[in-house]
Design an enzyme around this catalytic site. Structure first.
Site, PDB file in Angstrom:
ATOM      1  N   TYR A 291       0.838  -1.203   0.000  1.00  0.00           N
ATOM      2  CA  TYR A 291       0.000   0.000   0.000  1.00  0.00           C
ATOM      3  C   TYR A 291       0.873   1.253   0.000  1.00  0.00           C
ATOM      4  O   TYR A 291       1.691   1.462   0.908  1.00  0.00           O
ATOM      5  CB  TYR A 291      -0.905   0.000   1.220  1.00  0.00           C
ATOM      6  CG  TYR A 291      -2.090   0.928   1.104  1.00  0.00           C
ATOM      7  CD1 TYR A 291      -3.319   0.459   0.645  1.00  0.00           C
ATOM      8  CD2 TYR A 291      -1.991   2.265   1.484  1.00  0.00           C
ATOM      9  CE1 TYR A 291      -4.415   1.302   0.558  1.00  0.00           C
ATOM     10  CE2 TYR A 291      -3.090   3.112   1.386  1.00  0.00           C
ATOM     11  CZ  TYR A 291      -4.299   2.627   0.930  1.00  0.00           C
ATOM     12  OH  TYR A 291      -5.385   3.469   0.854  1.00  0.00           O
ATOM     13  N   TYR A 341      -5.172   5.456  -7.540  1.00  0.00           N
ATOM     14  CA  TYR A 341      -5.378   5.367  -6.095  1.00  0.00           C
ATOM     15  C   TYR A 341      -6.843   5.061  -5.856  1.00  0.00           C
ATOM     16  O   TYR A 341      -7.703   5.937  -5.923  1.00  0.00           O
ATOM     17  CB  TYR A 341      -4.970   6.651  -5.378  1.00  0.00           C
ATOM     18  CG  TYR A 341      -5.073   6.474  -3.876  1.00  0.00           C
ATOM     19  CD1 TYR A 341      -4.259   5.552  -3.225  1.00  0.00           C
ATOM     20  CD2 TYR A 341      -5.981   7.187  -3.125  1.00  0.00           C
ATOM     21  CE1 TYR A 341      -4.360   5.349  -1.858  1.00  0.00           C
ATOM     22  CE2 TYR A 341      -6.090   6.990  -1.744  1.00  0.00           C
ATOM     23  CZ  TYR A 341      -5.272   6.070  -1.121  1.00  0.00           C
ATOM     24  OH  TYR A 341      -5.378   5.867   0.233  1.00  0.00           O
TER      25      TYR A 341
END
Lengths: 386, 137
Positions: A291, A341
């Protein structure tokens, strides 16, 4: 297998993935995008929508279960779960479906994320809508955005361990280089150089523009079924080998400064659970999807998940370690920094592609992939294997 | 500018700050300091608490320099610093604030090159908020 330790291991598999295009601005609304991604994932799996009986999502998701189920034509749902903490919940959606299916609560599960962050307002401008940040202690002083909160940890990290902006650049560059191979990535045709990075504008020193993720419109989904059922599906199953959630003792979310040890975030405790219930070790991981809302999160995660020692995350990135052919290729679709994103869901789908052998930046023979959710908030992680 | 929106646990901190005092919540039984304020003690689970005065002296644990995009009132003062200060009496208690040249001075009053981790600072108060100024040695 008996319930208890190891019951989840390889008991379920991801058999379908789907996504919409990614863009700064898409004309369709979030619900429509969610439906498109979910139906694409079911089609990829070769499973009819009427067979879906479980859903899992995570907070900051605007499309709810009722709307999705009605629109897509699902059957009776017997399990639905929404995981807290925004981007920290991405991997937990798959974990919840795996647990529900293993426990017999459902048979076909769908997890999804739909988001219009590219064309919508920046979430932090509405200061009442925040993760568990206790805003009264931070916002009046101008610590307003997630970037500011993580920049504070980053400055301390650089100070404590002698890591440098070049190490952060190594993360940004690896993600961008992979995006340059991925036609679906927003930054497909936009190479990054060290000079661009070092001369870019600051967002919150020590974080510059390229340390921050994109802001993207788009949706993704994946389909989880039992390992037994997976054998009859259209695609090669990608097994959920191990899964973890983590909210460490005395953790404070993005502003972990109030923890005794602010630089060991949720990755550390997620990793303990993940490896404990796994046949694999970090050395067995061929490729990782980590992440990357901000570049320093990757350094912290490399340490937390055991790919290097504490304080060694910066040095680990040297010599092209995160690039194709390196020690640990990361974010092979481009990640949140350069593909899209979408609160980390693209990392799950890219992990599946790697283990199917269909990534645009394929790691030859990849058979084990770590996927992580947001570090810096209560998090989750998956260890996938082919 | 954003004002603190206190919750029930945090309200005393701001009431003391309005009087120019820096106080930290402590367990009424085991005495352990805790921040942010909470209903009960994570060490002994007691619901008794007291607000202990602290010296207001500490060190910069970390800092950032924020640049736009920011909320308009903050953008007008950008780039400005935000610091995390570790209190002398309780190194694990770290308060977010701003390092300025004096009470009431703007967020950008101290040049960024004067910021450094470990620098000694002390609390001053303005308009109900604690601010931090460099300690004169």
């Amino acid at each position: 297998m008996a319930a208890g330790s190891g019951a989840l291991k390889d008991a379920t598999a991801i058999v379908g993935i789907g996504q919409t295009p990614f863009a700064k601005r898409l004309p369709e609304d979030e619900r429509t995008l969610a439906c498109r991604a979910v139906l694409a994932a079911l089609d990829d799996a070769g499973i009819a929508p009427g067979e879906v009986d479980a859903l899992a999502s995570y907070t900051m998701e605007e499309t709810d279960e009722v709307e999705l189920a009605k629109a897509c034509g699902f059957g009776d749902l017997t399990f639905f779960s929404k995981v807290g903490f925004g981007g920290g919940g991405s991997c937990a959606t798959v974990a919840h479906l795996a647990a529900a299916i293993t426990a017999g609560q459902a048979s076909v599960g769908v997890a999804w994320r739909s988001r219009k962050r590219g064309s919508g307002p920046r979430p932090w401008t509405n200061t009442t809508v925040q993760l568990p940040t206790p805003a009264q202690w931070t916002r009046p002083f101008g610590l307003l955005r997630p970037a500011d909160e993580i920049a504070m940890l980053t400055r301390r990290y650089l100070h404590e361990y002698g890591a440098t902006r070049d190490h952060l650049f190594n993360v940004a560059l690896a993600c961008r280089n992979r995006a340059n191979q991925n036609p679906a990535a927003i930054m497909y045709d936009r190479p990054l150089t060290r000079e661009m990075y070092m001369t870019s504008r600051w967002i919150s020193e020590p974080l510059c523009l390229f340390d921050n993720c994109l802001e993207t419109d788009g949706a993704l989904a994946c389909v989880v079924v039992s390992a037994e059922r997976a054998r009859d599906c259209r695609r090669t199953p990608v097994y959920v080998h191990s899964a973890a959630q983590s909210l460490p003792a005395q953790h404070h979310g993005m502003v972990n400064y109030w923890n005794d040890d602010p630089l060991t975030g949720p990755a550390w405790s997620a990793a303990r659970h993940l490896w404990k219930h796994s046949d694999l070790t970090p050395e067995d991981v061929d490729v990782a999807q980590i992440y990357d809302a901000f570049t320093p999160l990757v350094l912290l995660s490399l340490e937390g998940y055991g790919f290097c020692g504490r304080g060694e995350g910066g040095a680990f990135t040297e010599g092209g370690a995160l690039e194709t052919g390196g020690l640990l290729p990361v974010n092979t679709g481009g990640g949140g920094l350069s593909e899209a994103y979408v609160h980390g869901f693209n990392l799950i789908n890219e992990g599946v592609r790697q283990l199917r052998g269909t990534s645009t930046a394929q790691v030859p023979g990849a058979s084990a992939c770590l996927v992580t959710a947001g570090e810096g908030v209560p998090t989750s992680a998956l260890l996938l294997r082919s | 500018m954003l004002r603190p929106v206190p919750d029930a646990d945090g309200a005393p901190f701001w009431e003391y700050a309005a009087q120019g005092e820096l106080r930290v919540q402590a367990c009424g039984d085991c005495g352990e300091l805790r921040f942010p304020p909470r209903p009960c003690c994570p060490h002994c689970q007691s619901f008794a608490s007291a607000w202990r005065p602290v010296s207001g002296r500490g060190r910069v644990w970390s800092y950032v320099v924020a640049h736009p995009p920011l909320l308009p009132d903050y953008a007008a003062q950008a780039p400005y610093n935000v610091v995390v200060v570790e209190l002398d009496e309780a190194p694990r208690i770290r308060l977010v604030g701003n390092l300025v040249t004096g009470a009431g001075q703007p967020l950008d009053s101290l040049p960024p090159h004067r910021l450094r981790i470990g620098a000694r600072v002390r609390a001053v108060f303005h308009d109900g908020l604690p601010q931090w100024v460099p300690e004169r040695s």
